[in-house]
Design a protein around this motif. Sequence first.
Motif, PDB file in Angstrom:
ATOM      1  N   ARG A 254       0.831  -1.197   0.000  1.00 54.63           N
ATOM      2  CA  ARG A 254       0.000   0.000   0.000  1.00 54.63           C
ATOM      3  C   ARG A 254       0.873   1.258   0.000  1.00 54.63           C
ATOM      4  N   ALA A 255       1.918   1.267   0.832  1.00 58.15           N
ATOM      5  CA  ALA A 255       2.809   2.429   0.892  1.00 58.15           C
ATOM      6  C   ALA A 255       3.514   2.631  -0.445  1.00 58.15           C
ATOM      7  N   ALA A 256       3.902   1.548  -1.096  1.00 54.81           N
ATOM      8  CA  ALA A 256       4.575   1.661  -2.398  1.00 54.81           C
ATOM      9  C   ALA A 256       3.649   2.292  -3.422  1.00 54.81           C
ATOM     10  N   GLY A 257       2.391   1.889  -3.420  1.00 54.86           N
ATOM     11  CA  GLY A 257       1.437   2.496  -4.335  1.00 54.86           C
ATOM     12  C   GLY A 257       1.204   3.952  -4.032  1.00 54.86           C
ATOM     13  N   ASP A 258       1.138   4.314  -2.739  1.00 54.64           N
ATOM     14  CA  ASP A 258       0.929   5.709  -2.354  1.00 54.64           C
ATOM     15  C   ASP A 258       2.091   6.598  -2.803  1.00 54.64           C
ATOM     16  N   CYS A 259       3.284   6.012  -2.844  1.00 46.01           N
ATOM     17  CA  CYS A 259       4.473   6.785  -3.223  1.00 46.01           C
ATOM     18  C   CYS A 259       4.736   6.745  -4.733  1.00 46.01           C
ATOM     19  N   GLY A 260       3.842   6.161  -5.473  1.00 43.27           N
ATOM     20  CA  GLY A 260       3.997   6.141  -6.918  1.00 43.27           C
ATOM     21  C   GLY A 260       4.911   5.062  -7.446  1.00 43.27           C
ATOM     22  N   ARG A 261       5.276   4.092  -6.603  1.00 43.58           N
ATOM     23  CA  ARG A 261       6.124   2.995  -7.088  1.00 43.58           C
ATOM     24  C   ARG A 261       5.291   2.071  -7.979  1.00 43.58           C
ATOM     25  N   SER A 262       5.885   1.590  -9.024  1.00 36.59           N
ATOM     26  CA  SER A 262       5.195   0.669  -9.929  1.00 36.59           C
ATOM     27  C   SER A 262       5.652  -0.771  -9.754  1.00 36.59           C
ATOM     28  N   GLU A 263       6.733  -0.968  -8.985  1.00 31.74           N
ATOM     29  CA  GLU A 263       7.278  -2.311  -8.792  1.00 31.74           C
ATOM     30  C   GLU A 263       7.672  -2.507  -7.335  1.00 31.74           C
ATOM     31  N   VAL A 264       7.682  -3.776  -6.907  1.00 34.98           N
ATOM     32  CA  VAL A 264       8.143  -4.139  -5.562  1.00 34.98           C
ATOM     33  C   VAL A 264       9.011  -5.383  -5.674  1.00 34.98           C
ATOM     34  N   ARG A 265       9.752  -5.616  -4.609  1.00 30.77           N
ATOM     35  CA  ARG A 265      10.505  -6.870  -4.523  1.00 30.77           C
ATOM     36  C   ARG A 265       9.624  -7.892  -3.823  1.00 30.77           C
ATOM     37  N   ALA A 266       9.578  -9.090  -4.382  1.00 29.03           N
ATOM     38  CA  ALA A 266       8.650 -10.092  -3.851  1.00 29.03           C
ATOM     39  C   ALA A 266       9.239 -11.498  -3.949  1.00 29.03           C
ATOM     40  N   GLU A 267       8.880 -12.318  -2.970  1.00 29.35           N
ATOM     41  CA  GLU A 267       9.124 -13.761  -3.046  1.00 29.35           C
ATOM     42  C   GLU A 267       7.846 -14.391  -3.588  1.00 29.35           C
ATOM     43  N   VAL A 268       7.905 -14.906  -4.788  1.00 26.49           N
ATOM     44  CA  VAL A 268       6.721 -15.481  -5.424  1.00 26.49           C
ATOM     45  C   VAL A 268       6.800 -16.999  -5.291  1.00 26.49           C
ATOM     46  N   ARG A 269       5.866 -17.546  -4.557  1.00 28.24           N
ATOM     47  CA  ARG A 269       5.834 -18.976  -4.281  1.00 28.24           C
ATOM     48  C   ARG A 269       4.719 -19.632  -5.085  1.00 28.24           C
ATOM     49  N   THR A 270       4.758 -20.944  -5.162  1.00 29.70           N
ATOM     50  CA  THR A 270       3.740 -21.681  -5.904  1.00 29.70           C
ATOM     51  C   THR A 270       2.584 -22.031  -4.979  1.00 29.70           C
ATOM     52  N   GLY A 271       1.364 -21.708  -5.366  1.00 33.23           N
ATOM     53  CA  GLY A 271       0.196 -22.028  -4.549  1.00 33.23           C
ATOM     54  C   GLY A 271      -0.973 -21.131  -4.886  1.00 33.23           C
ATOM     55  N   ALA A 272      -2.163 -21.574  -4.507  1.00 30.73           N
ATOM     56  CA  ALA A 272      -3.392 -20.823  -4.762  1.00 30.73           C
ATOM     57  C   ALA A 272      -3.805 -20.073  -3.499  1.00 30.73           C
TER      58      ALA A 272
END
Length: 302
Positions: free
Chosen positions: A90-108
């Motif tokens: 949410r803070a990244a969106g408020d500051c105008g960031r278009s990307e974040v660093r994320a750990e993307v795991r497998t799962g629903a």
Amino acid sequence: MSTTDVSSTPKIQQVHAMKDNTTTIDPTTVRLADITIDPGIQQRADGLDSATLEDYRRALDTSPAWPFPPVVAFRDGDEILLADGFHRLRAAGDCGRSEVRAEVRTGARREALLYAVAANADHGLRRTDADKRRAVETLLADPEWAERSDRWIADQCRVTHPFVGRVRKALVTVTSEDQPEADVEALVTVTSEPPAKPAPKVRKTADGRTMNTANIGKRQPQAEPQDPDAPAPTTRRRPGDPSPAVVAQQAMIDAGTAIREVTRHRETIQQHPETAPQLVRAAVAMLAWLAPLVEQEGEAHA
């Protein structure tokens, strides 16, 4: 967008391994627009904290790089569900960031939800008791997970198993299969034992038999003959009996208690909106049941 392969163990077992830090996921850069935010996965009882959001915005404004640990998300086909990092995103969106660093795991969604109930146990904004309760109630609301032991649920939510036991006992179970209001039942867990009855007074007779002596010497009431032509007796309030106003007030207090037991599960309604009509019908049924009792008590004590 690339993701790192995870082990071929069942998905739920993968989540357990992730919580134990036995599986390493390399962070990757993900577009905010590609991440789905499901409010039912977010485990903050009172929503996002404004002070924490402000701190995160200041950190983002003063750092061109990503200044936080990566958020955690789960990929199911083309969908990426956020499981941990709602304040950061949410803070990244408020500051105008278009990307974040994320750990993307497998799962629903199920895997994301199981991960989310332990989020912030060791980092980020400290969880409140209400946050912990929401996490436990999230698992107890699932038919499969509700069958697991208190210790298993405690391990997933990172709480103590006595805490899980208290939450489980306090839950109100509403049983309804889209039935009419009159068929809706509200079952409340009762933890207190009924008062024990006093032991009867007995003595041994000469021939060894046991005799109940509790009523010896007591005068037994005798029914008075009734005149069939006499008008029906009118019930009047006896000295010491509560007034109709007191009876009605107590009944409304009981009704309010019942309603609070239903509304206290507003979190379940937020997570599973389809259950809201069942809870509302249960509350209406409680009031419909209490209303004639209040009226009868008022007439009896008039």
